[in-house]
Design an enzyme around this catalytic site. Structure first.
Site, PDB file in Angstrom:
ATOM      1  N   ASP A  99      -4.854   2.835  -4.609  1.00 53.70           N
ATOM      2  CA  ASP A  99      -2.903   2.300  -3.941  1.00 53.70           C
ATOM      3  C   ASP A  99      -3.179   1.158  -3.564  1.00 53.70           C
ATOM      4  OD1 ASP A  99      -4.678   3.056  -1.967  1.00 53.70           O
ATOM      5  OD2 ASP A  99      -2.602   4.187  -1.816  1.00 53.70           O
ATOM      6  N   ASP A 144       1.096  -1.183   0.156  1.00 53.94           N
ATOM      7  CA  ASP A 144       0.248   0.034   0.275  1.00 53.94           C
ATOM      8  C   ASP A 144       0.923   1.085  -0.059  1.00 53.94           C
ATOM      9  OD1 ASP A 144      -2.445   0.749   0.905  1.00 53.94           O
ATOM     10  OD2 ASP A 144      -1.481   1.966   1.896  1.00 53.94           O
ATOM     11  N   ASN A 159      -1.393  12.924  -4.911  1.00 57.98           N
ATOM     12  CA  ASN A 159      -2.862  12.723  -6.018  1.00 57.98           C
ATOM     13  C   ASN A 159      -3.813  14.207  -6.193  1.00 57.98           C
ATOM     14  OD1 ASN A 159      -3.955  11.314  -7.495  1.00 57.98           O
ATOM     15  ND2 ASN A 159      -5.023   9.770  -6.278  1.00 57.98           N
ATOM     16  N   ASP A 186      -1.578   9.205 -10.980  1.00 61.82           N
ATOM     17  CA  ASP A 186      -1.334   8.067 -12.002  1.00 61.82           C
ATOM     18  C   ASP A 186      -0.081   7.306 -12.416  1.00 61.82           C
ATOM     19  OD1 ASP A 186      -3.746   7.466 -13.040  1.00 61.82           O
ATOM     20  OD2 ASP A 186      -4.251   8.371 -14.046  1.00 61.82           O
TER      21      ASP A 186
END
Length: 178
Positions: A85, A42, A50, A59
């Protein structure tokens, strides 16, 4: 069948593809008493990246993560993207804990390095939890639960770390039944 089994963004397997692979590999592992490990990975502070750089920045990090992991994994290992993620990695030969530890630690160390995106250095980092078959779980649900608990412990312990389910307080077996 025309069902999609890969994640369009990263090219890694998606959850459907991974579940099919894991079912096969777990059956093989049971038949041949062949240990295997599941690593849940993770990203640390991904939501912050983000929100700061938008989805294109996020991305870029996700694609970078898969590229890095594929370089560090062996040909018998498989990575899949199972959530935003969240990634899961099937590691072959879990009887060699030193080798599994070395691979996972290399991933943690490499993913700590910032990713360059449009001239900016994006901080990343990952927490990894590892569950081993058969000692940490004898079916998919309990194995993933064990890896998930270990990953949560890695995050609680300061992030950018790896933890084995066998090191969890109270032993390694995670009960998937109520």
């Amino acid at each position: 069948s025309g069902l999609v089994r890969t994640d369009p963004l990263t090219g890694a397997l998606n959850r459907r593809g991974f579940d099919e692979l894991l079912e096969r590999e777990l059956a093989r592992a049971e038949r041949h008493s062949h240990p295997l490990a599941l690593a849940l990975l993770d990203l640390d502070d991904f939501h912050q990246t983000n929100s700061s750089y938008g989805h294109p920045g996020g991305d870029a990090i996700l694609r970078h993560l898969v590229t890095v992991c594929q370089l560090l994994l062996r040909s018998t290992d498989t990575i899949a993207r199972i959530g935003g993620d969240e990634f899961i990695i099937l590691l072959d030969g879990a009887d060699n804990q030193a080798e599994i530890t070395q691979i996972a630690q290399r991933m943690v160390d490499t993913l700590q390095r910032p990713v360059t995106y449009r001239g900016q250095q994006l901080a990343c980092g990952a927490s990894i939890g590892i569950g081993c078959f058969p000692q940490d779980g004898e079916d998919i649900t309990s194995l993933i639960a064990a890896a998930d608990q270990a990953m949560y412990l890695a995050k609680q312990s300061g992030r950018n770390q790896l933890r084995f389910a066998s090191a969890l307080p109270g032993g390694s077996k995670v009960r998937s039944d109520p």
